[in-house]
Design a protein around this motif. Structure first.
Motif, PDB file in Angstrom:
ATOM      1  N   THR A 193      41.805  -0.107 -28.809  1.00 27.03           N
ATOM      2  CA  THR A 193      41.247   1.241 -28.784  1.00 27.03           C
ATOM      3  C   THR A 193      40.759   1.567 -27.379  1.00 27.03           C
ATOM      4  N   PHE A 194      41.049   2.800 -26.904  1.00 24.40           N
ATOM      5  CA  PHE A 194      40.493   3.205 -25.623  1.00 24.40           C
ATOM      6  C   PHE A 194      39.661   4.444 -25.860  1.00 24.40           C
ATOM      7  N   SER A 195      38.742   4.686 -24.982  1.00 27.00           N
ATOM      8  CA  SER A 195      37.933   5.901 -25.092  1.00 27.00           C
ATOM      9  C   SER A 195      37.652   6.438 -23.706  1.00 27.00           C
ATOM     10  N   SER A 196      37.365   7.698 -23.639  1.00 28.55           N
ATOM     11  CA  SER A 196      37.064   8.353 -22.368  1.00 28.55           C
ATOM     12  C   SER A 196      35.598   8.695 -22.338  1.00 28.55           C
ATOM     13  N   SER A 197      34.935   8.382 -21.241  1.00 23.78           N
ATOM     14  CA  SER A 197      33.489   8.582 -21.170  1.00 23.78           C
ATOM     15  C   SER A 197      33.109  10.056 -21.194  1.00 23.78           C
ATOM     16  N   ASP A 198      33.954  10.904 -20.658  1.00 28.18           N
ATOM     17  CA  ASP A 198      33.602  12.332 -20.618  1.00 28.18           C
ATOM     18  C   ASP A 198      34.375  13.142 -21.655  1.00 28.18           C
ATOM     19  N   GLY A 199      35.145  12.467 -22.529  1.00 30.12           N
ATOM     20  CA  GLY A 199      35.883  13.183 -23.545  1.00 30.12           C
ATOM     21  C   GLY A 199      37.162  13.805 -23.032  1.00 30.12           C
ATOM     22  N   ARG A 200      37.484  13.634 -21.757  1.00 33.75           N
ATOM     23  CA  ARG A 200      38.685  14.223 -21.177  1.00 33.75           C
ATOM     24  C   ARG A 200      39.508  13.123 -20.518  1.00 33.75           C
ATOM     25  N   GLY A 201      40.792  13.246 -20.677  1.00 35.74           N
ATOM     26  CA  GLY A 201      41.683  12.383 -19.927  1.00 35.74           C
ATOM     27  C   GLY A 201      41.652  10.934 -20.358  1.00 35.74           C
ATOM     28  N   PHE A 202      42.461  10.150 -19.668  1.00 36.49           N
ATOM     29  CA  PHE A 202      42.634   8.738 -19.995  1.00 36.49           C
ATOM     30  C   PHE A 202      42.004   7.882 -18.911  1.00 36.49           C
ATOM     31  N   ASN A 203      41.082   7.010 -19.319  1.00 31.60           N
ATOM     32  CA  ASN A 203      40.513   6.021 -18.424  1.00 31.60           C
ATOM     33  C   ASN A 203      41.037   4.657 -18.842  1.00 31.60           C
ATOM     34  N   PRO A 204      41.697   3.917 -17.952  1.00 34.12           N
ATOM     35  CA  PRO A 204      42.257   2.611 -18.343  1.00 34.12           C
ATOM     36  C   PRO A 204      41.181   1.673 -18.867  1.00 34.12           C
ATOM     37  N   SER A 205      41.540   0.933 -19.900  1.00 35.09           N
ATOM     38  CA  SER A 205      40.619  -0.059 -20.462  1.00 35.09           C
ATOM     39  C   SER A 205      40.532  -1.276 -19.546  1.00 35.09           C
ATOM     40  N   ASP A 206      39.520  -2.102 -19.794  1.00 33.20           N
ATOM     41  CA  ASP A 206      39.365  -3.333 -19.032  1.00 33.20           C
ATOM     42  C   ASP A 206      40.596  -4.224 -19.262  1.00 33.20           C
ATOM     43  N   PRO A 207      41.315  -4.622 -18.208  1.00 29.22           N
ATOM     44  CA  PRO A 207      42.502  -5.464 -18.399  1.00 29.22           C
ATOM     45  C   PRO A 207      42.203  -6.801 -19.058  1.00 29.22           C
ATOM     46  N   ASN A 208      40.975  -7.310 -18.879  1.00 31.40           N
ATOM     47  CA  ASN A 208      40.587  -8.554 -19.545  1.00 31.40           C
ATOM     48  C   ASN A 208      40.575  -8.389 -21.061  1.00 31.40           C
ATOM     49  N   THR A 209      40.067  -7.248 -21.517  1.00 35.92           N
ATOM     50  CA  THR A 209      40.003  -6.983 -22.945  1.00 35.92           C
ATOM     51  C   THR A 209      41.399  -6.887 -23.538  1.00 35.92           C
ATOM     52  N   ILE A 210      42.275  -6.180 -22.843  1.00 40.43           N
ATOM     53  CA  ILE A 210      43.657  -6.051 -23.314  1.00 40.43           C
ATOM     54  C   ILE A 210      44.302  -7.425 -23.405  1.00 40.43           C
ATOM     55  N   PHE A 211      44.120  -8.231 -22.362  1.00 37.00           N
ATOM     56  CA  PHE A 211      44.734  -9.557 -22.313  1.00 37.00           C
ATOM     57  C   PHE A 211      44.207 -10.443 -23.441  1.00 37.00           C
ATOM     58  N   SER A 212      42.874 -10.475 -23.622  1.00 38.83           N
ATOM     59  CA  SER A 212      42.287 -11.356 -24.632  1.00 38.83           C
ATOM     60  C   SER A 212      42.673 -10.919 -26.036  1.00 38.83           C
ATOM     61  N   GLN A 213      42.721  -9.596 -26.280  1.00 40.07           N
ATOM     62  CA  GLN A 213      43.080  -9.124 -27.611  1.00 40.07           C
ATOM     63  C   GLN A 213      44.562  -9.326 -27.889  1.00 40.07           C
ATOM     64  N   PHE A 214      45.385  -9.188 -26.868  1.00 36.96           N
ATOM     65  CA  PHE A 214      46.824  -9.380 -27.058  1.00 36.96           C
ATOM     66  C   PHE A 214      47.126 -10.812 -27.458  1.00 36.96           C
ATOM     67  N   PHE A 215      46.434 -11.781 -26.822  1.00 40.22           N
ATOM     68  CA  PHE A 215      46.733 -13.186 -27.051  1.00 40.22           C
ATOM     69  C   PHE A 215      45.840 -13.818 -28.104  1.00 40.22           C
ATOM     70  N   LYS A 216      44.960 -13.060 -28.730  1.00 43.43           N
ATOM     71  CA  LYS A 216      44.069 -13.687 -29.711  1.00 43.43           C
ATOM     72  C   LYS A 216      44.894 -14.212 -30.874  1.00 43.43           C
TER      73      LYS A 216
END
Length: 357
Positions: free
Chosen positions: A108-131
């Motif tokens: 899941t990703f979220s935008s702090s200001d409700g607009r646009g796309f802010n990339p998620s932490d790459p560590n989180t993506i990596f750890s969740q992908f390989f969990k």
């Protein structure tokens, strides 16, 4: 157009989910900063790793991918509406889009200001992908032959990556039970006397939690109370749900405690039966004996035998073994006799034995 996410991952525009996951898996393992030495190499790897994660996050989500294909990186990050959103998305698309990760995981990703796309932490993506990849993932093992150190534990990523502190290999070396739940393992060594009588033990384990306010990892202690039934077997497991480390993906590990049996100087256990070796002299083996041994519950058990005993012969005593789940049933005690022969005999003794035997 900005960044070409397809080119970054080395895939065609019409790539499907499986091929996309394979491309990310290969590149993420190749460019993970922990695999690169030297400040310059590590800095380059961090940048590349961040680009790969961002590209995968966008192309793995149907909504973000549609926006990117139509408006490019600038349109995606600027809050361009999805192609089929109409006027209701005039102020930018809402936060909370999900995209599929490895093994059916949802990111899941979220935008702090409700607009646009802010990339998620790459560590989180990596750890969740390989969990859940387990200890049999050859690609992961070969990528980190010296063992995975964990994000931020020994190297800080200079590209604004999050720091998971001391989670280290806990994220990746954790085990999973048959129900798929992540678990951390502990052992509880007990003496045979404790197992025979049954006992209650308190085990203090250290666990890592994520502070909701600061997002930092904090270490705390948790006391687990373990009740061991009389006669329980070594290898018995006690599961404590959600009592282990809190992981970056929101999952909390179970704690599994395995009962271990300490070696005993006199007794050995075989299922519900107990075994003991008793030393007797040659004379006792021939004419009989009376001996007293102490049981695991502290009683004095008298053993007598008046028959001739051969070396290695066994004698069974019913219900003097380990307790069982049935309170009226117990295992047996098996006594093995070790006959001690004299080191030498005098001529007179030999003559006497010849006359007797």
């Amino acid at each position: 157009m900005g960044k070409d996410y397809y080119k970054i991952l080395g895939v065609d525009k019409g790539v499907d989910d499986e091929a996309l996951k394979k491309a990310y898996r290969k590149l993420a393992l190749k460019w993970h900063p922990d695999r690169h030495q030297g400040d310059k190499d590590k800095e380059s790897a961090e940048i590349k790793f961040k680009e790969i994660s961002e590209a995968f996050e966008v192309l793995s989500d149907k909504n973000k991918r549609q926006i990117y294909d139509m408006y490019g990186e600038e349109g995606l990050k600027g809050g361009a509406p999805p192609p089929d959103a109409g006027a209701s998305f005039a102020g930018g698309f809402p936060a909370g889009f999900n995209f599929p990760g490895g093994g059916g995981t949802t990111f899941t990703f979220s935008s702090s200001d409700g607009r646009g796309f802010n990339p998620s932490d790459p560590n989180t993506i990596f750890s969740q992908f390989f969990k859940g990849f387990g200890d049999t993932d050859d690609d992961f093992t070969s990528a980190f032959p010296g063992g995975f150190r964990g994000f931020g534990s020994k190297s800080k990523m200079s590209s604004g990556f999050g720091d998971f502190g001391d989670f280290g290999s806990d994220i990746f070396n954790r085990q999973r039970g048959s129900d798929g739940v992540s678990e951390v393992k502990h052992s509880l060594p007990l003496s045979l006397e404790e197992i025979y009588k049954g006992t209650t033990k308190k085990l203090k384990v250290k666990r890592k939690l994520i502070d909701s306010a600061s997002g930092k990892v904090v270490q705390t202690d948790k006391v687990l109370e373990i009740t061991v039934r009389p006669g329980m077997k070594a290898g018995s497991k006690f599961r404590f749900p959600n009592s282990g480390d809190e992981l970056p993906n929101g999952e909390t590990q179970d704690v599994v405690v395995t009962l271990e049996e300490k070696p005993h100087p006199v007794y050995t256990r075989d299922g519900d039966n107990l075994h003991i070796t008793l030393q007797i002299s040659l004379l006792e083996a021939l004419v009989g004996f009376k001996k007293t041994i102490q049981t695991l519950d502290g009683r004095n058990l008298v053993i007598t035998n008046t028959s001739v005993i051969s070396p290695g012969q066994e004698q069974r005593f019913a219900k003097e073994g380990m307790p069982t789940k049935d309170p009226i049933k117990k295992g047996d005690l098996v006594v093995k006799y070790n006959v001690l022969f004299p080191a030498k005999l005098s001529e007179a003794q030999k003559s006497q034995l010849q006359n007797i035997l």
